[in-house]
Design an enzyme around this catalytic site. Structure first.
Site, short mmCIF file in Angstrom:
data_model
loop_
_atom_site.label_atom_id
_atom_site.label_comp_id
_atom_site.label_asym_id
_atom_site.label_seq_id
_atom_site.Cartn_x
_atom_site.Cartn_y
_atom_site.Cartn_z
N LYS A 72 8.67 33.52 -21.79
CA LYS A 72 9.52 33.79 -22.95
C LYS A 72 8.66 33.89 -24.21
CE LYS A 72 13.51 31.17 -21.22
NZ LYS A 72 14.60 32.00 -20.75
N GLU A 117 13.07 27.13 -30.98
CA GLU A 117 13.64 28.12 -31.90
C GLU A 117 14.89 27.60 -32.57
OE1 GLU A 117 14.03 31.42 -29.16
OE2 GLU A 117 16.13 30.99 -28.82
N HIS A 160 24.54 26.09 -20.61
CA HIS A 160 23.75 27.29 -20.88
C HIS A 160 23.66 28.21 -19.67
CE1 HIS A 160 22.77 25.73 -24.75
NE2 HIS A 160 22.29 24.62 -24.21
N ARG A 178 14.74 42.23 -13.33
CA ARG A 178 15.35 42.26 -12.00
C ARG A 178 16.82 42.64 -12.15
NH1 ARG A 178 18.50 37.84 -13.05
NH2 ARG A 178 17.48 36.17 -14.19
P1 ADP Z 1 17.64 31.15 -19.37
O1 ADP Z 1 16.52 32.12 -19.09
O2 ADP Z 1 17.31 29.77 -18.89
O3 ADP Z 1 18.97 31.63 -18.92
P2 ADP Z 1 18.04 32.05 -22.07
O4 ADP Z 1 16.91 32.14 -23.01
O5 ADP Z 1 18.53 33.30 -21.45
O6 ADP Z 1 17.67 30.98 -20.94
O7 ADP Z 1 19.25 31.33 -22.78
C1 ADP Z 1 20.39 30.93 -22.06
C2 ADP Z 1 21.54 30.68 -22.98
O8 ADP Z 1 21.24 29.67 -23.93
C3 ADP Z 1 21.96 31.86 -23.83
O9 ADP Z 1 22.83 32.70 -23.14
C4 ADP Z 1 22.63 31.19 -25.01
O10 ADP Z 1 23.92 30.78 -24.68
C5 ADP Z 1 21.84 29.93 -25.20
N1 ADP Z 1 20.80 30.15 -26.23
C6 ADP Z 1 19.57 30.64 -26.04
N2 ADP Z 1 18.89 30.69 -27.21
C7 ADP Z 1 19.72 30.20 -28.16
C8 ADP Z 1 19.61 29.98 -29.58
N3 ADP Z 1 18.50 30.24 -30.24
N4 ADP Z 1 20.68 29.46 -30.22
C9 ADP Z 1 21.81 29.17 -29.57
N5 ADP Z 1 21.97 29.34 -28.24
C10 ADP Z 1 20.95 29.86 -27.54
#
Ligand code: ADP
Length: 667
Positions: free
Chosen positions: A116, A200, A235, A292
Site C-alpha cells: 500500500k 493516514e 472494515h 486481481r
Molecule cells: P484492505 O486492503 O485490508 O481491505 P483497504 O485499504 O482497502 O484495506 O481499506 C478497507 C476499508 O477500510 C475501506 O473500505 C474503508 O472502509 C476503510 N478505510 C480505509 N482507509 C480509510 C481512511 N483513511 N479513513 C476511513 N476509513 C478508511
C-alpha cells in the site's frame, strides 16, 4: 484460447471460474487440501489434484505444489481467483518460468501495487489524489506516533501488505496509539508475514467506491464503472452494489479516468480494481489497487452484461478485450450480499460447523448465487467463512433491495450462525434504501439493525411442537407394525382425553405446550398466549404446512443435535428464524452443561492465544478484556462475562486451543 486451465483456489470463486470455463469448452483442474477432499469445487472440475494439508500455508499457498499440479495435468494456464496466491508476484513469475500462463497482470504490476505504501508513492507521482498520511519506510514507533500527531487524530494504521481489513486499527487519540500499533503489527505479521504499516487520516463517514478496470496486451485499457462497497463490518465488505447510489455522470467519468491512469502507470493487464475512499461531498482519494478479480465482481457483470472471467481468459490468451469503452453501458441496478458463517451479535465472530441444513435462494433472471458449499459440507476454521454471495439484478435500486431483503428472509441455514438476518435488516433499512451510504452505517444503526433478543412467540412454539408430533408419527410409521395398538401414537390414555406434552426452552424461559388430539386429526395446542386449534401436514418437499388458529403458513423445522448432546429445533417461517431447545426431562446433562458454562470463558473457535491480560487471583469487571485469541487470521478479544475473580488461566501465550476449551475459570 486455452484448452485446459488450473484453478489455484477453492470455494465459491473456484466454482465460479469453472462455470465460465465449462461454458467456453475449456477443461478445468481443481486443487484441494485435506479439508476440501469432498468440496464442491473438486466435484465440479474435470480433474482434481490433492496438494496438501488443510492449513492454507501447506496447500493453497504453496506455489511449487500448484505449478507441479498444472504441469502434471497439462494445464496451460492458472487462474488464481482472489486471496491466496492471486497477488503474489513471485508465483506469477514462477508460472511464467514453468511455461504456464498466469491469468492476471504482469509480476511487475502486482509488485508495484502489492505494498500500500509503494502504491501510494507511484500514485503520488501520477497525480492521483491521496489521503493525507505517512507511508515512509521508517517504522520506529516514536516516528509513527509523531506522524500520527502531525496528521491529526483520528488516524488509521494499516498494514502495507494488508487486505481484507486485517492489520488495521483506528486510533482516536495519542494515548491509544502505541497499543493499537502493536496490535496492527502483530496481526499484519501473522497474516502477511510483514509488519510494515502506514498511517493516514481517518475520514469520518466516508464511502468506499471502487472502479473496475481492464487492460489487454494490445494497448487497450478501460473501466467498467464503479461499485459502492461502503457497507462494511470490521472494515470488511458486507454489501456491494453497482452503480453507486447518487453518483453523477461527471464524477463517474473522472473516477473512471483516474483509475485508467493508475492502471496505465504500472503497465497493467487483465482485471483490476482501483479503490477510492470518497467524502460525502464526492471528493475522492486513491486507497489501493487490487491486482486481481474481486469478490464483488458479479455486480459489475450484472449491470454491464459481461462475464469478467471470460474477459480475463481472452486477455490472458493474448486477445483483445471483447468491447471498447464506448460500447459499455449500465443496465439497472445490482446488489450483492455476502452471507457469512458468523455471529453479528458476538462482534461478527466466525462460526464453524457442519451445514446441517442449507437452503439458498434459487437462481433466476434476477438472482444469482455463487457458492462453494452444499448442505452437509463443513465450514472449517481453515478458510474464509463465507457461505455464499447472493446477487440481485433489478430495474432500479429500490427494487433490487426489496427483492434481496425477501431472499435473505427465505434463506435457511442450520449448523452455523449467519448474518442473514442482518443482511435482511440492512436491505430493508429505510435509511440505507433511502441512499444513506457510508462505512460507519452498521455501527451507527446498530440499535435498529440488530434484532433484540425478543421472547419466542406462540407461532414458534406451536410450529416446533407440531414438528415434534409429526416426527413421532413418522418414526412410528417407519419402525413398526402400523396396526399394533402399541405403535398407535394418538396418546390415548385411560379416562383422559389424549394429549402430549412437549417442553421447550427459549433462553432462560421454559415453556410446556400441551397438544390435545381430536378424533378427526385436529389438534388443540395450549400455548403461552392461550389455546389454539391446529393442524399440520408434511409437504412434498419436506416442509410443514401448518394451520394455526385462523392462519395457514408453510414452515421449515430443522432438528439438530448440539455439542452438549441436547436437541435444538430451528423454525423458519415468515422470513424469520427461531431456535428452541427441546427440554427432555429425563436428560440431566443439559442442566449441567449450562451450569458450568457460567464459571468459565471458553474458546469460541479454534485458535492461538496471542495475549493474556489476566492471571489467577485477578479481580475483573464485566466486559474487561481477558485475552486475545487469534483465529481465522483475525484477533478476537474475549471479555469477562460478569464481575468476578479469576480462579485459573489454563493456557499460556502461544498455545493452540480447540473450540470450546476452557480458557479462564472464575471462582
Ligand atoms: P484492505 O486492503 O485490508 O481491505 P483497504 O485499504 O482497502 O484495506 O481499506 C478497507 C476499508 O477500510 C475501506 O473500505 C474503508 O472502509 C476503510 N478505510 C480505509 N482507509 C480509510 C481512511 N483513511 N479513513 C476511513 N476509513 C478508511
Amino acid at each position: 484460447m486455452f484448452s485446459k486451465i488450473l484453478i489455484a483456489n477453492r470455494g465459491e470463486i473456484a466454482c465460479r471460474v469453472i462455470k465460465t470455463a465449462r461454458r467456453l469448452g475449456i477443461k478445468t483442474v481443481a486443487v484441494y487440501s485435506d479439508a476440501d477432499r469432498n468440496a464442491r469445487h473438486v466435484a465440479m472440475a474435470d480433474e482434481a489434484v490433492h496438494i496438501g494439508a488443510s492449513a492454507a500455508r501447506e496447500s493453497y499457498l504453496v506455489a511449487d505444489k500448484i505449478i507441479d499440479a498444472a504441469k502434471r495435468t497439462g494445464a496451460q494456464a492458472v487462474h488464481p481467483g482472489y486471496g491466496f496466491l492471486s497477488e503474489n508476484a513471485g508465483f506469477a513469475e514462477a508460472c511464467a518460468n514453468a511455461g504456464i500462463v498466469f491469468i492476471g497482470p504482469p509480476p511487475a504490476a502486482i509488485r508495484a501495487m502489492g505494498s500500500k505504501s509503494e502504491a501510494k508513492k507511484i500514485m503520488e507521482k501520477a497525480k492521483v489524489p491521496l489521503v493525507p498520511g505517512y507511508h515512509g519506510d521508517d517504522q520506529s514507533p516514536e516516528l509513527l506516533a509523531k506522524e500520527a500527531g502531525r496528521i491529526g487524530f483520528p488516524v488509521l494504521i494499516k498494514a502495507s501488505a494488508g487486505g481484507g481489513g486485517k492489520g488495521m486499527r483506528v486510533v482516536e487519540s495519542a494515548d491509544k496509539f502505541a497499543d493499537a500499533l502493536a496490535g496492527a503489527k502483530r496481526e499484519a505479521k501473522a497474516a502477511f508475514a510483514d509488519d510494515h504499516v502506514l498511517v493516514e487520516k481517518y475520514l469520518t463517514r466516508p464511502r468506499h467506491i471502487e472502479i473496475q478496470v481492464f487492460a489487454d496486451s494490445q494497448g487497450g485499457c478501460l473501466y467498467l464503472f464503479e461499485r459502492d462497497c461502503s457497507i462494511q463490518r470490521r472494515h470488511q465488505k458486507v454489501i456491494e452494489e453497482a452503480p453507486a447510489p447518487n453518483m453523477d455522470p461527471a464524477r463517474r467519468k473522472a473516477m473512471g479516468e483516474a483509475a485508467v491512469a493508475a492502471a496505465r502507470a504500472i503497465g497493467y493487464q487483465g482485471a483490476g480494481t482501483v479503490e477510492f475512499i470518497a467524502d460525502q461531498d464526492g471528493t475522492f482519494f486513491f486507497m489501493e489497487m487490487n491486482t486481481r478479480l474481486q469478490v464483488e465482481h458479479p455486480v459489475t457483470e450484472a449491470i454491464t452484461g459481461q462475464d469478467l472471467v471470460e474477459w480475463q481468459l481472452v486477455v490472458a490468451a493474448g486477445g483483445k478485450m471483447p468491447l471498447g469503452q464506448d460500447q459499455l453501458t449500465i443496465d439497472g441496478h445490482a446488489v450483492e450480499v455476502r452471507l457469512y458463517a458468523e455471529d453479528p451479535a458476538r462482534n461478527f465472530l466466525p462460526s464453524t460447523g457442519t451445514l446441517v441444513h442449507l437452503k439458498l435462494p434459487e437462481e433466476d433472471a434476477h438472482v444469482r448465487v455463487d457458492t462453494g458449499v452444499r448442505q452437509g459440507d463443513t465450514v472449517t476454521p481453515f478458510y474464509d467463512p463465507m457461505i455464499a454471495k447472493v446477487i440481485v439484478h433489478d430495474r432500479d435500486r429500490a427494487s433490487a433491495m426489496r427483492r434481496m431483503a425477501t431472499l435473505m428472509g427465505e434463506t435457511e441455514v442450520v449448523g452455523v450462525a449467519t448474518n442473514a438476518a442482518l443482511l435482511k435488516a440492512l436491505c430493508s433499512h429505510p435509511a440505507f434504501v433511502g441512499g444513506e451510504v457510508d462505512t460507519g452505517f452498521i455501527e451507527r444503526h446498530r440499535a435498529t439493525l440488530f434484532a433484540k433478543a425478543t421472547p419466542a412467540g406462540d407461532r414458534a412454539f406451536a410450529t416446533a411442537t407440531l414438528a415434534r408430533l409429526v416426527e413421532w408419527q413418522e418414526t412410528r410409521k417407519i419402525n413398526g407394525d402400523p396396526w399394533s395398538p402399541w405403535n398407535d401414537h394418538n396418546s390415548f390414555r385411560l379416562l383422559e382425553e389424549g394429549h402430549d406434552e412437549v417442553r421447550w426452552s427459549d433462553g432462560d424461559r421454559d415453556v410446556a405446550v400441551i397438544a390435545r388430539h381430536h378424533r378427526d386429526g385436529h389438534l388443540r395446542l395450549d400455548l403461552p398466549g392461550g389455546a389454539q386449534e391446529a393442524r399440520v401436514q408434511r409437504t412434498a418437499d419436506g416442509r410443514l404446512a401448518v394451520g394455526l388458529g385462523g392462519a395457514t403458513f408453510v414452515a421449515t423445522v430443522v432438528r439438530r443435535q448440539a455439542n452438549d448432546g441436547g436437541f435444538d429445533y430451528t423454525v423458519f417461517a415468515d422470513g424469520e428464524s427461531r431456535r428452541l431447545r427441546l427440554v427432555d426431562p429425563l436428560d440431566v446433562t443439559q442442566y449441567e452443561a449450562t451450569a458450568s458454562a457460567e464459571t468459565a470463558v471458553r474458546a469460541p473457535l479454534p485458535g492461538k492465544i496471542i495475549d493474556l491480560r489476566v492471571k489467577a487471583g485477578d479481580t475483573v469487571s464485566k466486559g474487561q478484556p481477558l485475552l486475545v485469541l487469534e483465529a481465522m487470521k483475525m484477533e478476537h478479544t474475549l471479555a469477562a462475562p460478569a464481575d468476578g475473580k479469576v480462579k485459573s488461566v489454563r493456557y499460556a501465550v502461544g498455545e493452540q486451543v480447540t473450540e470450546g476449551a476452557e480458557l479462564v475459570e472464575f471462582e
